[in-house]
Enzyme design. Structure first.
Site, PDB file in Angstrom:
ATOM      1  N   THR A 148      27.738  27.946   1.327  1.00  0.00           N
ATOM      2  CA  THR A 148      27.124  29.239   1.656  1.00  0.00           C
ATOM      3  C   THR A 148      26.600  29.958   0.428  1.00  0.00           C
ATOM      4  OG1 THR A 148      29.332  30.228   1.586  1.00  0.00           O
ATOM      5  CG2 THR A 148      28.490  29.579   3.743  1.00  0.00           C
ATOM      6  N   CYS A 149      27.185  29.655  -0.731  1.00  0.00           N
ATOM      7  CA  CYS A 149      26.705  30.332  -1.939  1.00  0.00           C
ATOM      8  C   CYS A 149      25.290  29.896  -2.293  1.00  0.00           C
ATOM      9  CB  CYS A 149      27.645  30.071  -3.104  1.00  0.00           C
ATOM     10  SG  CYS A 149      27.873  28.321  -3.450  1.00  0.00           S
TER      11      CYS A 149
END
Length: 1029
Positions: A996-997
């Site tokens: 997700t980063c």
């Protein structure tokens, strides 16, 4: 002894460059000049001494002559006038000649003699004609002598009362029937001598006015107590004399000489503080006949150019202009109460009030509680230096209990302005004069008096809103605006003619919209139709853009300005422009709020075409430009997408400036999923504003006490923000409640649930600010009236249905009730009920004793709505705002309305735009846009339900909502990477994973669409946190 020295004589040298002769000449001239001055001073001293001696000898001789005449008078007519008869008042007798010569008002014996003379005069007049008493049968033969004696006699009677005014102050309002009192006899004698039917009336009254009789009356009346009352309820002798003197110059022409305005009735008597409280019967006479018309017109004529005529001898906090204003306004309530007087008096009253209000310092009078932390006082907030009672007298003339303002506006507009659009031609001269007069009056009043005092009357008891709209509409359609140079100073030649009427129209209509309900606005279409509202928005938008972008902020040196004939300081062009800018911006903002509730016009009608240009946007982003100032004052002129671009730019600049601080400090916190809110509050609430703006990294600890896998590059923090906001704003936690529409707002009883509830609200404010600062969308549907608090705005009646629809219906019932509201036995109190605890609270000081009536029901409705929407949650809202503004300054959030703020917080409620996401996706690991696995993936994603699409977005980005302006603004861009061992085609047992980063999806190459859908659904619905990645 031997001589030791220089035998030669040395020559003396003057280093001044002048010879001894020249120096001696200068000394001689100076001495001569001093001698001349000394001789002149001696001559002046001798001359002054001679004059003083002459004056003293003359006064001494006059006093001696006076004493001799007094002795002769007493020996001839008796000490108490016991030897006086009818014939003594004739021209052949020395009785009056001697009395008028020796009388001295400072002598008590002389006043006693004069009182006896007046008593005899009144007795003789009862049994005969006063003209025969003084002149016999042939008045014309002795007219000069008789009129001279009557003048003197009337004057010394008033002097006597003035001399003894302090001794008689408590009795001055005794009626004529109380003849035993000396001052009553004196004043009754004056009234007898100036009877309008007498042939010398005009000469005597003119003489008295020339001798400054009103100055004497001013001194007498000023000693009457302010709360004095005539116990006999009859006209006092003092009031009777005043009526006769003042009414002499009423409607009937006479030959009296013109009186200097400084010594006139208007300046001397109307400037007495609380005049009508001292002379209650005289007020009725003044208001009911031609006196008011004459004297108010007199003030209206000389005030603009002769403002110095008013005395200021009472005290510093009772200035003459304020006392005249208070007395004129109080009398005007009587004058305008009857329609036959209204039309011809309103113009003069408005002229006088405008000039005097212009000189008055601003008065503030908060009548309701402010929406802040501290309790605001309910009483008048004195900042003007005026006496408190004088302030109350002025403001009371305009409040809802008085009908003065209603009569003034309606009387001036009656017969000139129409509220219906029946005549498409331009306004007539009479209409322009009426609009200019009333708008100048109201503009000055808005700058002087509290708005809450006047706005209710203007909005609900007058037709000023439809009348002004009709005027503005006709001028706009005919492209012909009048110039109000008589009122505005200095008026540039190119100043727009709409400036004055628009600056008055906007605040009144804006105030009306606060109390208007949905039925009135949308169904009854009061006061303006929805069709007219569309035209109004376009006109106001053009006017505002012209003020902000086209018209320069001040007059250029080469530009000629037209003079202001009335000299009004508060009607300066700069003041007017400032008021118009604020009024236009606030009204358009409020109309946009109504349009957001239920659209009646296109959203683009509020946009200015010029504000959509790239040049304007680039200037607005730069800051400190005219474009950026426009965005601050009137953000609605620019479309929402443009304002989001500006907001995003401001966020980027703030993050860049905070980079140096965050490079040195990086905060990492361990958060237990089972105690999410408590751990976050204990750790994050200690961060400073600079720390909050920097990167924050989170490590989750699962229920087994084990730190979850995954390195937080930003994705775990996004997940943390979504989870903590969901937990903290849950109604079960007790800090927030839900409306009937499931919208969140602070719980008024949060203090009963959490001891440190205000600290939690500040923490939650900073959390929401952090989410907006980082561009993280959170699913928190807030109530509109709470979002207003982020803009530090107050809420009004039309916001109440979302909170308490039943209370809203009850208030509307009261608003439209046709009977007598006092019969319902309602008072200015409200009952609070939180968790079973009931408490009664006053809406105003003394509210338990204040009954709701037809005249104050609008105030009651406003206060109840204010209590529920603002007052009850002000502590929670204030602390929430403090935390929020640590990251999002007020200037940034003020660019958006409440509906748009909700979009900034949660994004659009529409389903995920798959096509937009596909257009802004990168590929890696062998995938490309035309790869068969990629085509299969987009088909699967489109087939998912809306909820599952949101779960997918959260799975890959950490947030269930996309960027506000589309996936083009997702940073970094969404990327799909091939997962698995290169060269191996079968990966049916693997699940999709994410980072997700990096907004990265690691997608294995599945063989079938069904297999891909099954694995994808399993992954996005897993509760394993970040263990899958």
């Amino acid at each position: 002894m031997f001589f030791s020295g220089d035998p030669t004589s040395r020559k003396r040298v003057d280093l001044g460059g002048r010879s001894n002769k020249e120096r001696d000449r200068q000394v001689l001239l100076e001495q001569t000049r001093e001698e001349r001055k000394r001789r002149l001073a001696v001559r002046l001293q001798n001359s002054s001494a001679t004059k003083i001696q002459k004056c003293f000898r003359g006064k001494k001789a006059f006093d001696m002559a006076r004493s001799e005449v007094r002795k002769t008078f007493c020996s001839t007519f008796g000490e108490n006038c016991q030897r006086v008869d009818w014939n003594c008042f004739s021209t052949n007798s020395d009785f009056l000649r001697q009395l008028l010569f020796f009388f001295n008002a400072s002598e008590d014996n002389d006043i006693a003699i004069l009182s006896q003379v007046c008593n005899l005069l009144l007795q003789y007049v009862k049994h005969g004609d006063v003209v025969n008493l003084f002149a016999g049968n042939d008045y014309s033969a002795v007219e000069p002598l008789v009129s001279h004696r009557v003048k003197k006699l009337a004057l010394i009677c008033v002097h006597a009362v003035h001399q003894k005014r302090y001794d008689w102050s408590s009795q001055l309002l005794m009626s004529v029937e109380s003849a035993a009192m000396p001052f009553v006899r004196l004043l009754e004698a004056v009234a007898c001598l100036i009877n309008p039917k007498l042939p010398w009336n005009c000469k005597v009254v003119g003489y008295l006015q020339q001798r400054k009789i009103y100055c004497l009356f001013r001194g007498i009346i000023s000693t009457v107590p302010q709360n004095a009352s005539n116990l006999e309820h009859r006209t006092s002798a003092l009031e009777q004399v005043l009526m006769l003197v003042a009414s002499h110059v009423g409607d009937h022409p006479c030959s009296c000489p013109i009186v200097d305005p400084r010594w006139s009735f208007s300046s001397q008597l109307l400037s007495i503080p609380f005049l009508w409280h001292r002379l209650p019967h005289f007020k009725k006479v003044f208001s009911a006949n031609g006196l008011s018309k004459y004297y108010i017109h007199q003030i209206a004529c000389y005030l603009p150019s002769r403002a110095d005529v008013l005395p200021n001898d009472v005290s510093a906090n009772h200035p003459g202009y304020a006392c005249v204003l208070a007395n004129v306004l109080e009398a005007a309530t009587w004058i305008l109460s009857e329609p036959k007087f209204a039309s011809d008096r309103a113009a003069d009253i408005i002229t006088v009030s405008t000039s005097l209000l212009d000189a008055l310092p601003a008065i503030t009078s908060p009548t309701e509680r402010a929406d802040d932390d501290d309790d605001m006082p309910m009483d008048v907030d004195v900042k003007s230096g005026l006496d408190v009672d004088l302030q109350r007298q002025i403001t009371a003339a305009f409040d809802s209990n008085s009908r003065l303002l209603e009569h003034l506006v309606n009387a001036l507009f009656r017969g000139t302005l129409s509220t219906n659009y029946s005549d498409p031609s331009g306004p007539s001269d009479a209409e322009v004069e009426a609009v200019g007069s009333i708008c100048a009056f109201l503009h000055v009043m808005f700058n002087t008096l509290p708005l809450d005092v006047t706005m209710t009357v203007l909005a609900y008891r007058t037709d000023i809103v439809p009348a002004l709209w009709n005027f503005i509409k006709r001028c706009h359609e005919n492209q012909r605006w009048p110039y109000f140079s008589k009122y505005i100073s200095p008026l540039p030649a190119d100043a727009p003619g709409w400036l004055l009427p628009v600056s008055v129209f906007c605040p009144i209509y804006r105030y009306m919209l606060k109390i208007v309900d949905n039925e009135e606005f949308y169904e009854q279409q009061k006061p303006l139709s929805l069709k007219d509202l569309k035209s109004l928005i376009l006109i106001l938008k053009q006017a505002l853009w012209q003020l902000l972008w086209i018209i320069p902020s001040h007059t250029s040196p080469t530009q000629k300005a037209l003079p202001n004939l009335l000299g009004l300081k508060k009607m300066s062009i700069d003041n007017l422009k400032s008021r118009a800018r604020i009024g236009l911006s606030e009204l358009l903002t409020q109309l946009q709020d109504w349009n957001n509730r239920l659209p009646f016009t296109s959203e683009s009608d509020f946009y200015s075409q010029e504000a959509t240009s790239e040049n304007f946007v680039s200037q607005a982003i730069l800051g400190n430009t005219r474009a950026s100032e426009i965005i601050k004052l009137a953000p609605f002129l620019a479309p929402f997408t443009i304002r989001v671009r500006i907001f995003t730019s401001q966020l980027a600049n703030s993050k860049q400036s905070a980079t140096s601080h965050s490079a040195l400090t990086r905060h990492r916190f361990k958060i237990r999923r089972s105690r999410l809110l408590e751990d976050a509050f204990d750790q994050l609430s200690l961060l400073s504003e600079e720390d909050l703006k920097g990167p924050i990294r989170v490590a989750f600890v699962n229920e087994h006490g084990v730190e979850e896998a995954g390195i937080d590059g930003g994705g775990i923090f996004k997940d943390f923000m979504e989870n903590i906001t969901r937990a903290a704003f849950d109604v079960q936690y007790g800090l927030f409640k839900e409306t009937v529409d499931h919208l969140l707002y602070p719980n008024p009883g949060s203090g009963l649930v959490h001891e440190h509830h205000l600290q939690y609200f500040r923490f939650l404010g900073s959390l929401l600010g952090k989410a907006m600062y980082e561009g993280i969308l959170v699913d928190l549907p807030f109530a509109t009236f709470f979002l207003s608090k982020l803009k530090q705005k107050s809420n009004f009646l039309n916001d109440l249905p979302s909170l308490d629809p039943e209370l809203y219906r009850h208030l509307l019932f009261l608003k439209h009730y046709h009977g007598d509201l006092s019969d319902l036995e309602l008072y200015f109190v409200i009952v609070n009920n939180e968790y079973g605890e009931q408490s009664e609270e006053e809406l105003l000081p003394g509210g338990r004793e204040m009954r709701v009536t037809n005249s104050n029901v609008i105030m009651f409705i406003h206060l109840v709505a204010n209590h529920r929407l603002n007052y009850q949650i002000r502590g929670q809202s204030t602390h929430f705002l403090r935390g929020f503004q640590q990251l999002i300054p007020k200037d940034w959030i003020d660019m958006f309305n409440e509906h748009e703020i909700q979009l900034l917080i949660s994004g659009s409620l529409e389903s995920l735009d798959i096509d937009d996401l596909r257009l802004n996706t990168n590929y890696a690991g062998g995938y490309h846009p035309d790869h068969e696995i990629i085509d299969m993936f987009w088909e699967v994603l489109k087939s998912l339900s809306s909820d599952n699409q949101k779960k997918f977005l959260k799975f890959v980005t950490g947030c269930s909502r996309g960027p506000l302006l589309g996936f083009e603004y997702l940073d970094p861009k969404f990327c799909i990477q091939r997962a698995g061992v290169p060269g191996v085609e079968e990966h049916g047992d693997r699940l999709p994973t994410s980072a997700t980063c990096m907004n990265l999806l690691k997608l294995p190459p599945y063989r079938t669409k069904e297999q891909m859908q099954t694995k994808l659904l399993y992954a996005i619905n897993s509760e394993a946190g970040f263990d899958l990645s």
